[in-house]
Design a protein around this motif. Structure first.
Motif, PDB file in Angstrom:
ATOM      1  N   UNK A 135       0.855  -1.175   0.000  1.00 49.85           N
ATOM      2  CA  UNK A 135       0.000   0.000   0.000  1.00 49.85           C
ATOM      3  C   UNK A 135       0.896   1.232   0.000  1.00 49.85           C
ATOM      4  N   UNK A 136       0.688   2.181  -0.941  1.00 49.27           N
ATOM      5  CA  UNK A 136       1.547   3.369  -0.943  1.00 49.27           C
ATOM      6  C   UNK A 136       1.306   4.238   0.289  1.00 49.27           C
ATOM      7  N   UNK A 137       2.330   4.990   0.648  1.00 48.19           N
ATOM      8  CA  UNK A 137       2.244   5.902   1.799  1.00 48.19           C
ATOM      9  C   UNK A 137       1.739   7.252   1.292  1.00 48.19           C
ATOM     10  N   UNK A 138       0.416   7.425   1.255  1.00 54.71           N
ATOM     11  CA  UNK A 138      -0.176   8.661   0.744  1.00 54.71           C
ATOM     12  C   UNK A 138       0.076   9.814   1.699  1.00 54.71           C
ATOM     13  N   UNK A 139       0.218  11.017   1.127  1.00 53.08           N
ATOM     14  CA  UNK A 139       0.570  12.186   1.934  1.00 53.08           C
ATOM     15  C   UNK A 139      -0.573  13.168   2.100  1.00 53.08           C
ATOM     16  N   UNK A 140      -1.558  13.123   1.206  1.00 44.79           N
ATOM     17  CA  UNK A 140      -2.635  14.110   1.243  1.00 44.79           C
ATOM     18  C   UNK A 140      -2.289  15.375   0.472  1.00 44.79           C
ATOM     19  N   UNK A 141      -1.117  15.430  -0.132  1.00 48.62           N
ATOM     20  CA  UNK A 141      -0.698  16.569  -0.952  1.00 48.62           C
ATOM     21  C   UNK A 141      -0.783  16.107  -2.406  1.00 48.62           C
ATOM     22  N   UNK A 142      -1.601  16.788  -3.200  1.00 52.47           N
ATOM     23  CA  UNK A 142      -1.946  16.334  -4.543  1.00 52.47           C
ATOM     24  C   UNK A 142      -0.731  16.034  -5.408  1.00 52.47           C
ATOM     25  N   UNK A 143       0.209  16.949  -5.483  1.00 52.00           N
ATOM     26  CA  UNK A 143       1.347  16.759  -6.389  1.00 52.00           C
ATOM     27  C   UNK A 143       2.264  15.632  -5.903  1.00 52.00           C
ATOM     28  N   UNK A 144       2.401  15.505  -4.599  1.00 59.76           N
ATOM     29  CA  UNK A 144       3.229  14.415  -4.055  1.00 59.76           C
ATOM     30  C   UNK A 144       2.547  13.072  -4.267  1.00 59.76           C
TER      31      UNK A 144
ATOM     32  N   UNK B  14       0.519  12.343  -6.648  1.00 61.28           N
ATOM     33  CA  UNK B  14       0.613  12.027  -8.080  1.00 61.28           C
ATOM     34  C   UNK B  14       1.941  11.332  -8.377  1.00 61.28           C
ATOM     35  N   UNK B  15       3.020  11.813  -7.779  1.00 60.77           N
ATOM     36  CA  UNK B  15       4.331  11.196  -8.003  1.00 60.77           C
ATOM     37  C   UNK B  15       4.396   9.809  -7.360  1.00 60.77           C
ATOM     38  N   UNK B  16       3.775   9.646  -6.193  1.00 63.85           N
ATOM     39  CA  UNK B  16       3.758   8.338  -5.528  1.00 63.85           C
ATOM     40  C   UNK B  16       2.973   7.338  -6.381  1.00 63.85           C
ATOM     41  N   UNK B  17       1.814   7.757  -6.902  1.00 67.96           N
ATOM     42  CA  UNK B  17       1.008   6.876  -7.753  1.00 67.96           C
ATOM     43  C   UNK B  17       1.774   6.514  -9.024  1.00 67.96           C
ATOM     44  N   UNK B  18       2.456   7.496  -9.599  1.00 66.83           N
ATOM     45  CA  UNK B  18       3.273   7.241 -10.793  1.00 66.83           C
ATOM     46  C   UNK B  18       4.354   6.212 -10.481  1.00 66.83           C
ATOM     47  N   UNK B  19       5.026   6.367  -9.361  1.00 72.83           N
ATOM     48  CA  UNK B  19       6.071   5.434  -8.952  1.00 72.83           C
ATOM     49  C   UNK B  19       5.503   4.029  -8.763  1.00 72.83           C
ATOM     50  N   UNK B  20       4.305   3.923  -8.182  1.00 75.59           N
ATOM     51  CA  UNK B  20       3.677   2.620  -7.964  1.00 75.59           C
ATOM     52  C   UNK B  20       3.356   1.926  -9.283  1.00 75.59           C
ATOM     53  N   UNK B  21       3.049   2.694 -10.309  1.00 78.83           N
ATOM     54  CA  UNK B  21       2.674   2.120 -11.601  1.00 78.83           C
ATOM     55  C   UNK B  21       3.882   1.646 -12.413  1.00 78.83           C
ATOM     56  N   UNK B  22       5.068   2.058 -12.026  1.00 80.56           N
ATOM     57  CA  UNK B  22       6.270   1.695 -12.781  1.00 80.56           C
ATOM     58  C   UNK B  22       6.680   0.249 -12.513  1.00 80.56           C
ATOM     59  N   UNK B  23       7.391  -0.363 -13.473  1.00 77.19           N
ATOM     60  CA  UNK B  23       7.963  -1.685 -13.199  1.00 77.19           C
ATOM     61  C   UNK B  23       9.024  -1.567 -12.102  1.00 77.19           C
ATOM     62  N   UNK B  24       9.274  -2.647 -11.410  1.00 78.83           N
ATOM     63  CA  UNK B  24      10.165  -2.585 -10.243  1.00 78.83           C
ATOM     64  C   UNK B  24      11.562  -2.072 -10.572  1.00 78.83           C
ATOM     65  N   UNK B  25      12.055  -2.315 -11.773  1.00 85.19           N
ATOM     66  CA  UNK B  25      13.392  -1.849 -12.148  1.00 85.19           C
ATOM     67  C   UNK B  25      13.472  -0.325 -12.238  1.00 85.19           C
ATOM     68  N   UNK B  26      12.326   0.324 -12.448  1.00 85.22           N
ATOM     69  CA  UNK B  26      12.320   1.785 -12.590  1.00 85.22           C
ATOM     70  C   UNK B  26      11.802   2.505 -11.359  1.00 85.22           C
TER      71      UNK B  26
ATOM     72  N   UNK C 151       7.130  20.082  -1.716  1.00 84.81           N
ATOM     73  CA  UNK C 151       7.737  19.112  -0.786  1.00 84.81           C
ATOM     74  C   UNK C 151       8.521  19.821   0.316  1.00 84.81           C
ATOM     75  N   UNK C 152       9.259  20.857  -0.061  1.00 81.62           N
ATOM     76  CA  UNK C 152      10.119  21.531   0.908  1.00 81.62           C
ATOM     77  C   UNK C 152       9.618  22.912   1.314  1.00 81.62           C
ATOM     78  N   UNK C 153       8.404  23.280   0.897  1.00 77.29           N
ATOM     79  CA  UNK C 153       7.780  24.531   1.317  1.00 77.29           C
ATOM     80  C   UNK C 153       8.559  25.763   0.926  1.00 77.29           C
ATOM     81  N   UNK C 154       9.101  25.773  -0.288  1.00 78.33           N
ATOM     82  CA  UNK C 154       9.954  26.881  -0.711  1.00 78.33           C
ATOM     83  C   UNK C 154       9.154  28.145  -1.062  1.00 78.33           C
ATOM     84  N   UNK C 155       7.988  27.997  -1.682  1.00 77.55           N
ATOM     85  CA  UNK C 155       7.234  29.167  -2.145  1.00 77.55           C
ATOM     86  C   UNK C 155       5.778  29.003  -1.744  1.00 77.55           C
ATOM     87  N   UNK C 156       4.938  29.800  -2.378  1.00 77.52           N
ATOM     88  CA  UNK C 156       3.498  29.685  -2.158  1.00 77.52           C
ATOM     89  C   UNK C 156       3.034  28.306  -2.612  1.00 77.52           C
ATOM     90  N   UNK C 157       1.850  27.886  -2.182  1.00 73.76           N
ATOM     91  CA  UNK C 157       1.355  26.565  -2.590  1.00 73.76           C
ATOM     92  C   UNK C 157       1.307  26.432  -4.112  1.00 73.76           C
TER      93      UNK C 157
END
Length: 146
Positions: A65-74, A76-88, A117-123
């Motif tokens: 089960x992926x570790x969801x963060x509740x932050x849309x853009x993060x 999205x990257x987690x879901x993308x990573x989950x969809x990749x083959x294990x080598x990638x 991710x690092x809170x550098x600018x506005x949302x």
């Protein structure tokens, strides 16, 4: 002319020097420990958790089960990573930019992700999230054959 030698002055400075060295070593060890812990905390959100609710046959031992963060853009990257083959998939030892370079994900602008991710600018705006997702989806479509 008489020379006066006071014993103990040298001992005080040696004790003071030893105390400074010990304090420096203690501060350095705490700094290294903090850096290690900070890095572990940052990568923990990228790791997947394994859940096992019921006894299952040996052919199916766990569900990731992926570790969801509740932050849309993060997420999205987690879901993308989950969809990749294990080598990638994103390795815990890689930064996001090292991972993108390794899998040749060169068309993605990671600035909105890093800012969020690092809170550098506005949302991050919904348009930036949509652009980020679209680019990830295009990569999935063009590289799904591999």
């Amino acid at each position: 002319m008489t020379t006066v030698i006071e014993r103990g002055d040298g001992l005080f400075y040696w004790v003071l020097l030893l105390a400074c060295v010990l304090l420096s070593v203690l501060i350095f060890a705490a700094y290294i420990h903090f850096q290690h812990r900070k890095r572990a905390d940052e990568t923990a959100s990228l790791m997947t958790r394994t859940f096992s609710r019921h006894p299952v046959p040996s052919s199916m031992t766990s569900v990731e089960e992926p570790a969801w963060t509740g932050v849309t853009i993060r997420d999205a990257l987690i879901a993308f990573n989950q969809a990749l083959p294990s080598a990638k998939k994103w390795l815990p030892t890689e930064t996001v930019l090292e991972w993108a370079r390794r899998i040749e994900l060169t068309d993605v602008d990671f600035k909105p992700y890093l800012d969020e991710r690092y809170g550098m600018t506005d949302p991050v705006t919904p348009e930036q999230v949509a652009r980020f997702r679209t680019t990830l989806e295009q990569y999935e479509k063009t590289n799904s054959v591999e």
